[in-house]
Design a protein around this motif. Structure first.
Motif, PDB file in Angstrom:
ATOM      1  N   ASP A   4     -21.214  -4.071  79.732  1.00  0.00           N
ATOM      2  CA  ASP A   4     -20.581  -5.463  79.277  1.00  0.00           C
ATOM      3  C   ASP A   4     -20.170  -6.254  80.565  1.00  0.00           C
ATOM      4  OD1 ASP A   4     -19.090  -7.353  77.620  1.00  0.00           O
ATOM      5  OD2 ASP A   4     -17.409  -6.643  78.448  1.00  0.00           O
ATOM      6  N   ARG A   5     -19.863  -5.614  81.727  1.00  0.00           N
ATOM      7  CA  ARG A   5     -19.599  -6.238  82.902  1.00  0.00           C
ATOM      8  C   ARG A   5     -20.880  -6.767  83.669  1.00  0.00           C
ATOM      9  NH1 ARG A   5     -14.886  -7.725  82.689  1.00  0.00           N
ATOM     10  NH2 ARG A   5     -15.595  -7.953  80.791  1.00  0.00           N
ATOM     11  N   ASP A   7     -23.087  -8.734  82.007  1.00  0.00           N
ATOM     12  CA  ASP A   7     -23.082 -10.231  81.492  1.00  0.00           C
ATOM     13  C   ASP A   7     -22.510 -11.222  82.513  1.00  0.00           C
ATOM     14  OD1 ASP A   7     -23.632 -12.258  79.896  1.00  0.00           O
ATOM     15  OD2 ASP A   7     -22.909 -11.349  78.360  1.00  0.00           O
ATOM     16  N   GLU A   9     -21.070 -13.857  81.494  1.00  0.00           N
ATOM     17  CA  GLU A   9     -19.612 -14.024  80.860  1.00  0.00           C
ATOM     18  C   GLU A   9     -19.322 -12.985  79.877  1.00  0.00           C
ATOM     19  OE1 GLU A   9     -19.502 -17.903  78.929  1.00  0.00           O
ATOM     20  OE2 GLU A   9     -20.805 -18.972  80.666  1.00  0.00           O
ATOM     21  N   PRO A  10     -18.841 -11.889  80.348  1.00  0.00           N
ATOM     22  CA  PRO A  10     -18.515 -10.501  79.478  1.00  0.00           C
ATOM     23  C   PRO A  10     -17.589 -11.024  78.302  1.00  0.00           C
ATOM     24  CG  PRO A  10     -18.058 -10.205  81.885  1.00  0.00           C
ATOM     25  CD  PRO A  10     -18.154 -11.680  81.675  1.00  0.00           C
ATOM     26  N   SER A  11     -18.035 -10.350  77.085  1.00  0.00           N
ATOM     27  CA  SER A  11     -17.455 -10.588  75.759  1.00  0.00           C
ATOM     28  C   SER A  11     -15.734 -10.080  75.789  1.00  0.00           C
ATOM     29  CB  SER A  11     -18.268  -9.538  74.721  1.00  0.00           C
ATOM     30  OG  SER A  11     -19.322  -9.933  74.771  1.00  0.00           O
ATOM     31  N   PHE A  12     -15.537  -9.134  76.596  1.00  0.00           N
ATOM     32  CA  PHE A  12     -14.007  -8.649  76.596  1.00  0.00           C
ATOM     33  C   PHE A  12     -13.524  -8.676  78.045  1.00  0.00           C
ATOM     34  CE2 PHE A  12     -16.560  -6.418  73.415  1.00  0.00           C
ATOM     35  CZ  PHE A  12     -15.786  -6.938  72.399  1.00  0.00           C
ATOM     36  N   HIS A  14     -11.804  -7.075  81.246  1.00  0.00           N
ATOM     37  CA  HIS A  14     -11.852  -5.963  81.884  1.00  0.00           C
ATOM     38  C   HIS A  14     -10.888  -4.944  81.235  1.00  0.00           C
ATOM     39  CE1 HIS A  14     -11.574  -2.573  84.875  1.00  0.00           C
ATOM     40  NE2 HIS A  14     -12.654  -2.782  85.022  1.00  0.00           N
ATOM     41  N   HIS A  18     -14.100   0.206  80.585  1.00  0.00           N
ATOM     42  CA  HIS A  18     -15.107  -0.109  81.836  1.00  0.00           C
ATOM     43  C   HIS A  18     -15.124   0.695  82.771  1.00  0.00           C
ATOM     44  CE1 HIS A  18     -14.393  -3.987  79.584  1.00  0.00           C
ATOM     45  NE2 HIS A  18     -15.770  -4.014  79.233  1.00  0.00           N
ATOM     46  N   CYS A  72     -29.195  -4.123  82.342  1.00  0.00           N
ATOM     47  CA  CYS A  72     -28.327  -4.019  81.319  1.00  0.00           C
ATOM     48  C   CYS A  72     -29.201  -3.593  80.013  1.00  0.00           C
ATOM     49  CB  CYS A  72     -27.790  -5.270  80.784  1.00  0.00           C
ATOM     50  SG  CYS A  72     -26.781  -5.413  79.432  1.00  0.00           S
TER      51      CYS A  72
END
Length: 121
Positions: A4-5, A7, A9-12, A14, A18, A72
């Protein structure tokens, strides 16, 4: 680094999860590249050249595979999916066999697999 990191623009935001995922990748990386304490693994080009290991993909060490998107995708296909993780574990040094169970448990915790009831071995 956690998938996820990677990306832009991560979805969530930190979280500790993670960090746990990053630790998981470090353990997989060490299990592949080392054959014991302070011993870099000697890769045999005829059996398993370094460039054919999963961690080579994660490091961006393959030609045209060094983009964040490629890294990724490699992690998603090779570790987040049960079949891919099995392939990755086959590349681990036998020295690290005592932690294989821990890595299997972390994989199950981090990635919900469609075939999660199936045993990893």
């Amino acid at each position: 680094m956690a998938i996820d990191r990677l990306d832009k623009e991560p979805s969530f935001p930190h979280s500790y999860f993670h960090d746990l995922e990053s630790l998981f990748y470090v353990l997989c990386w060490m299990s592949t590249l080392y054959s014991g304490p302070d011993k870099m693994r000697a890769f045999n080009r005829a059996v398993l050249p370094y460039r054919d290991t999963e961690v080579a993909l994660w490091n961006g060490d393959k030609p045209n595979e060094g983009t964040m998107l490629a890294i990724c995708n490699a992690k998603g296909q090779r570790v987040a999916r049960l079949a891919g993780f099995r392939k990755t574990m086959k590349q681990f040094s036998t020295y690290f066999e005592p932690v294989f169970g821990c890595l299997e448990a972390l994989q199950k915790l981090l990635y919900k697999s469609e075939d999660e009831d199936e045993d990893l071995r």
